[in-house]
Structure formats: structure tokens, C-alpha cells
Design an enzyme around this catalytic site. Sequence first.
Site, short mmCIF file in Angstrom:
data_model
loop_
_atom_site.label_atom_id
_atom_site.label_comp_id
_atom_site.label_asym_id
_atom_site.label_seq_id
_atom_site.Cartn_x
_atom_site.Cartn_y
_atom_site.Cartn_z
N ASP A 1 0.89 -1.15 0.00
CA ASP A 1 0.00 0.00 0.00
C ASP A 1 0.94 1.21 0.00
O ASP A 1 2.10 1.10 0.38
CB ASP A 1 -0.89 -0.01 1.25
N THR B 1 -2.72 1.37 -4.54
CA THR B 1 -3.14 2.47 -3.68
C THR B 1 -4.48 3.06 -4.09
O THR B 1 -4.70 3.34 -5.27
CB THR B 1 -2.05 3.57 -3.65
N ASN B 2 -5.38 3.20 -3.13
CA ASN B 2 -6.63 3.93 -3.36
C ASN B 2 -6.28 5.42 -3.42
O ASN B 2 -5.57 5.92 -2.55
CB ASN B 2 -7.62 3.72 -2.21
N ASP C 1 0.18 5.12 0.95
CA ASP C 1 0.06 6.07 2.06
C ASP C 1 -0.07 5.33 3.39
O ASP C 1 -0.98 4.53 3.57
CB ASP C 1 -1.14 6.99 1.83
N TYR D 1 -4.64 12.65 1.19
CA TYR D 1 -4.73 13.19 -0.18
C TYR D 1 -3.39 13.74 -0.67
O TYR D 1 -3.30 14.86 -1.16
CB TYR D 1 -5.85 14.23 -0.28
N ASP E 1 -1.68 -0.78 5.82
CA ASP E 1 -1.84 -0.18 7.15
C ASP E 1 -3.30 -0.15 7.59
O ASP E 1 -3.60 0.38 8.65
CB ASP E 1 -1.24 1.23 7.19
#
Length: 167
Positions: free
Chosen positions: A8, A50-51, A10, A19, A133
Site C-alpha cells: 500500500d 493504492t486507493n 500512504d 490526499y 496499514d
Amino acid sequence: MKAAVFFDRDGVLNEDIGYLYETAKFSWIPGAREAVKAVNDAGYFAFVVTNQSGVARGLYKEADIRALHIWMTEDLAKVGAHIDAFEYCPHHPKASVELYRTSCTCRKPESGMITKIMSRFPVDPARSFLIGDKFTDIEAANGAGIRGYLFEGPNLQHFVNSHLSTG
């Protein structure tokens, strides 16, 4: 077939400030670059999934994400590390930008980003894992048929090394 580590972004590779799309605000998690290098040196693929709902919310553009990933690639190269592929999901079911308003299969906890990469690369799921995370990251890993590990800090290199030997 090759083992892979899916990261992932962030909260795992970089500090999660919410953001993030600007290099000036980017800060690596302690040991993150070294962790990617350890994955590379172990002969594993290294991927990022990653979203990025900030696109759907109109906070930044997909081009901003791609530019940040290029910068990350260049910064990782300084320590001899690399990411084999980046995948991101710009969608959100309640997006303010209509183009991105959808319930998709790529947004974690769905596993679409992982399975897309696995269809493009010869990944051995039995020897691969994801580091996230959030529990949605682990759910996405499980949905793709790989293990998921929850990273809670402080040093990503130590965390990765402890799982490479078993992963």
C-alpha cells in the site's frame, strides 16, 4: 513464477498526510526505500497498490498521481531500488467528480488492483504478500489469494525483512 510484495502507499511507503499528490509534501516512512531494495534484492517483484479517492473528490488529477509515482521511482533509484508496477484506484462511490463515481472492483477492500497486476506479471500467489496499514488492505490481499500483513510502524525495512524470510 516469482514471489511478489504488494505495498500500500500512504501509511506504508510514505507518511499518510491525507490526499497526498505533491512531492514537496512527500515523506518516506523510516526504512521504506531500504525495504523496497530488500524486496528487489531478494528477487521478488515490488508493486504498489493504492486507493486515490482524491481524484474522485476533485482534489487532484490522475496526472498528479502519475507524476508523484515517477518522482518516487527516481528517488528509489538513488538507493538502487525500484517498483515493478504502480496501480491506483481513482474511484469512489460518492465521488463529487461524476466520471469517477462508481463502485468498482479496484478500490480496496476489493482486490482488482492486485489481480490486474497478477494478470500482467508471472506472480506466484503462494509466495506473495501485501503490506498495508488498514484492514481493507488485508481484505484485498485475501480476496486476491495472497497473505496480507498489517504494518503499524515504526520501520518498514525491519518489518519487510521479518516477512521476506517467511514469505
